[in-house]
Design a protein around this motif. Sequence first.
Motif, PDB file in Angstrom:
ATOM      1  N   GLU A   1       0.827  -1.211   0.000  1.00 15.55           N
ATOM      2  CA  GLU A   1       0.000   0.000   0.000  1.00 15.55           C
ATOM      3  C   GLU A   1       0.860   1.259   0.000  1.00 15.55           C
ATOM      4  O   GLU A   1       0.532   2.233  -0.658  1.00 15.55           O
ATOM      5  CB  GLU A   1      -0.932   0.013   1.209  1.00 15.55           C
ATOM      6  CG  GLU A   1      -2.024  -1.046   1.158  1.00 15.55           C
ATOM      7  CD  GLU A   1      -2.981  -0.917   2.319  1.00 15.55           C
ATOM      8  OE1 GLU A   1      -2.650  -0.189   3.285  1.00 15.55           O
ATOM      9  OE2 GLU A   1      -4.057  -1.534   2.277  1.00 15.55           O
ATOM     10  N   SER A   2       1.936   1.268   0.785  1.00  9.95           N
ATOM     11  CA  SER A   2       2.845   2.407   0.842  1.00  9.95           C
ATOM     12  C   SER A   2       4.269   1.901   0.696  1.00  9.95           C
ATOM     13  O   SER A   2       4.612   0.821   1.187  1.00  9.95           O
ATOM     14  CB  SER A   2       2.697   3.166   2.163  1.00  9.95           C
ATOM     15  OG  SER A   2       1.407   3.730   2.272  1.00  9.95           O
ATOM     16  N   LEU A   3       5.105   2.706   0.025  1.00 12.59           N
ATOM     17  CA  LEU A   3       6.461   2.288  -0.274  1.00 12.59           C
ATOM     18  C   LEU A   3       7.457   2.824   0.752  1.00 12.59           C
ATOM     19  O   LEU A   3       7.149   3.706   1.564  1.00 12.59           O
ATOM     20  CB  LEU A   3       6.858   2.761  -1.676  1.00 12.59           C
ATOM     21  CG  LEU A   3       6.014   2.236  -2.840  1.00 12.59           C
ATOM     22  CD1 LEU A   3       6.522   2.809  -4.154  1.00 12.59           C
ATOM     23  CD2 LEU A   3       6.014   0.716  -2.869  1.00 12.59           C
ATOM     24  N   PHE A   4       8.671   2.301   0.663  1.00 10.92           N
ATOM     25  CA  PHE A   4       9.763   2.749   1.520  1.00 10.92           C
ATOM     26  C   PHE A   4      10.146   4.185   1.166  1.00 10.92           C
ATOM     27  O   PHE A   4      10.286   4.535  -0.005  1.00 10.92           O
ATOM     28  CB  PHE A   4      10.959   1.818   1.343  1.00 10.92           C
ATOM     29  CG  PHE A   4      12.211   2.297   2.034  1.00 10.92           C
ATOM     30  CD1 PHE A   4      12.362   2.151   3.401  1.00 10.92           C
ATOM     31  CD2 PHE A   4      13.226   2.912   1.317  1.00 10.92           C
ATOM     32  CE1 PHE A   4      13.507   2.590   4.044  1.00 10.92           C
ATOM     33  CE2 PHE A   4      14.384   3.350   1.945  1.00 10.92           C
ATOM     34  CZ  PHE A   4      14.520   3.190   3.315  1.00 10.92           C
TER      35      PHE A   4
ATOM     36  N   PHE B   1       5.907  -2.999   7.856  1.00 12.58           N
ATOM     37  CA  PHE B   1       7.137  -3.786   7.932  1.00 12.58           C
ATOM     38  C   PHE B   1       8.320  -2.887   7.615  1.00 12.58           C
ATOM     39  O   PHE B   1       8.332  -2.187   6.597  1.00 12.58           O
ATOM     40  CB  PHE B   1       7.105  -4.950   6.938  1.00 12.58           C
ATOM     41  CG  PHE B   1       8.386  -5.754   6.919  1.00 12.58           C
ATOM     42  CD1 PHE B   1       8.667  -6.662   7.924  1.00 12.58           C
ATOM     43  CD2 PHE B   1       9.316  -5.585   5.903  1.00 12.58           C
ATOM     44  CE1 PHE B   1       9.844  -7.395   7.924  1.00 12.58           C
ATOM     45  CE2 PHE B   1      10.492  -6.321   5.886  1.00 12.58           C
ATOM     46  CZ  PHE B   1      10.750  -7.225   6.904  1.00 12.58           C
ATOM     47  N   GLY B   2       9.316  -2.905   8.504  1.00 15.97           N
ATOM     48  CA  GLY B   2      10.511  -2.098   8.289  1.00 15.97           C
ATOM     49  C   GLY B   2      11.766  -2.865   8.632  1.00 15.97           C
ATOM     50  O   GLY B   2      11.748  -3.785   9.458  1.00 15.97           O
TER      51      GLY B   2
ATOM     52  N   ASP C   1       8.531  11.134   6.907  1.00 16.39           N
ATOM     53  CA  ASP C   1       8.861  10.103   5.928  1.00 16.39           C
ATOM     54  C   ASP C   1       8.410   8.733   6.432  1.00 16.39           C
ATOM     55  O   ASP C   1       8.565   8.424   7.622  1.00 16.39           O
ATOM     56  CB  ASP C   1      10.361  10.077   5.646  1.00 16.39           C
ATOM     57  CG  ASP C   1      10.843  11.375   5.011  1.00 16.39           C
ATOM     58  OD1 ASP C   1      10.036  12.020   4.317  1.00 16.39           O
ATOM     59  OD2 ASP C   1      12.022  11.738   5.216  1.00 16.39           O
ATOM     60  N   HIS C   2       7.914   7.939   5.522  1.00 17.46           N
ATOM     61  CA  HIS C   2       7.423   6.594   5.843  1.00 17.46           C
ATOM     62  C   HIS C   2       8.548   5.605   5.586  1.00 17.46           C
ATOM     63  O   HIS C   2       8.868   5.291   4.448  1.00 17.46           O
ATOM     64  CB  HIS C   2       6.202   6.279   4.977  1.00 17.46           C
ATOM     65  CG  HIS C   2       5.582   4.957   5.269  1.00 17.46           C
ATOM     66  ND1 HIS C   2       5.758   3.845   4.465  1.00 17.46           N
ATOM     67  CD2 HIS C   2       4.778   4.565   6.284  1.00 17.46           C
ATOM     68  CE1 HIS C   2       5.078   2.831   4.963  1.00 17.46           C
ATOM     69  NE2 HIS C   2       4.475   3.234   6.070  1.00 17.46           N
TER      70      HIS C   2
END
Length: 514
Positions: free
Chosen positions: A363-366, A466-467, A383-384
Amino acid sequence: MKIVPLHRRGVGEGCGEPEDPPRRLTPSPLPGGDFQRRVAARCQRGIAVLFLLLILIFLILASSIFITWNRWEGQSPTLRFDRDFKALGRNPSLSLLIEDSGCGLKNISVNLKQKDQLVSLVEEQYPAPSSFGRSRIQKSKTFEIGKLIAEKYKAQEGPASLVVTASDHAVRNFFRGNQTHLQRDFVFDIFPPRLEVLSGQHYINQGGSECVVYRVSPDAEVSGVQAGPHFFPGYPANRGDPNLKFCLFAFAYNIPADSPLKIVARDAAGNEAVAGFWYKLFPKKFRSRDIKVEDSFLQKAVPEIMSHTSEIKDQGDLAKTFVELNSKLRRLNHALIAELAQKSPARFLWDGSFLQLSNSQVESLFADHRTYLYQGKEIDRQDHVGFDLSVVQQYPIEASNDGVVVYADYLGIYGNCVMIDHGCGLLSLYGHLSSINVKAGQQVKKKDVLGRSGATGLAGGDHLHFGLFLHGVPVNPNEWWDGKWIKDHVLDRLKPTPESAGGGSQQSVVSTRP
């Protein structure tokens, strides 16, 4: 003529003198009586003057003691170096803090002794405190001793001493004050460690990871890669040669593309060796996204997070409190991740490529750059630093690789969160969970269920955040999800070679199955 008997005659009878009446005899004053009276009077006046003088002296002493009462204290100044040291280099980093919590510092002297040389590094005096509190008291003073040594003395290899003396403005010791004396013996070591780069070409993406192999001399205490403002420590590459090192490092997504990369090695004396290595950086431009913040989201997320944190103060407004959580609490959460990475073991705990959550969609990128809008106005930018992965609600969240759980609790913006240490400073994070099934200290294998997806923390809906973090620096998980990238950039570099193994067979401590 009448004859009177002699025994009946008075004195003078028969001489034609009349008889005197009897007289009362009084003692005559002693000779010098007036002088004694004058002396007694003077003594009385002297005693009175002396008594008044004693009272005056007592009042003067009492007022002096009252005025200088705080200067009768007996606590000596304290001396403290910023680190323990047994050796100093040519350009050492060392500071000295001198404090006196009582009546203030008076004199400070710092001298360097080596062989027959005595070098004055510091010689300072400070004014005494005023009786009426007008003068400023010097309570503390910090000196950059390392810088002073480099400026005033050409260090020579061998033993030396630092001699520090400090006194305060106390009236004790015949007004010399309380004194502290300290002598620290050490060795000047002016030669830096030796450093040799062994791995060849290095290709790194901005926001990505890379591995370099090098050898250092035994006197190096710390070594690794300096990538812009971030330092990544090196680890032993095999059991047979402790001087053979490797370093996993990252080029952060948010530093300039021209930030330098270099290998550094420092010894106990602070001497530093620097070596460049061949690399090619691929700059990346990351997406920008606008995030609309709705009242319904604020009413759900803000009270929940505030109930789990004491570091953030309620601003009295949901939107303002959200900004505090999204910025300040975010920084605190990432600081904790970096702290946990410092305790990471010096070996790989992972086995092969990392796994993306099964059946998940991105859904969302690094490194998405997000602008948060509330009621049409910008209120924050952040920042995500991970991937948002979604499947269905309450989906089982699987460990991406082997490791040890180092955190399993509520974590600020990430809500219910699990973190796994995979060794050598590499940590994976699983955020926004609805429930947690593991505990800190538990060993897990790839695909073990850690909990279930949810919408805790700053999550707008049910999904997994997830990171991956390398020594606290967020890195792109895409690389670690790619088995070929791991083989080319990590595992192949750590294979023993004639140069790295010194011609002998040695067992790698970082071997892992691709």
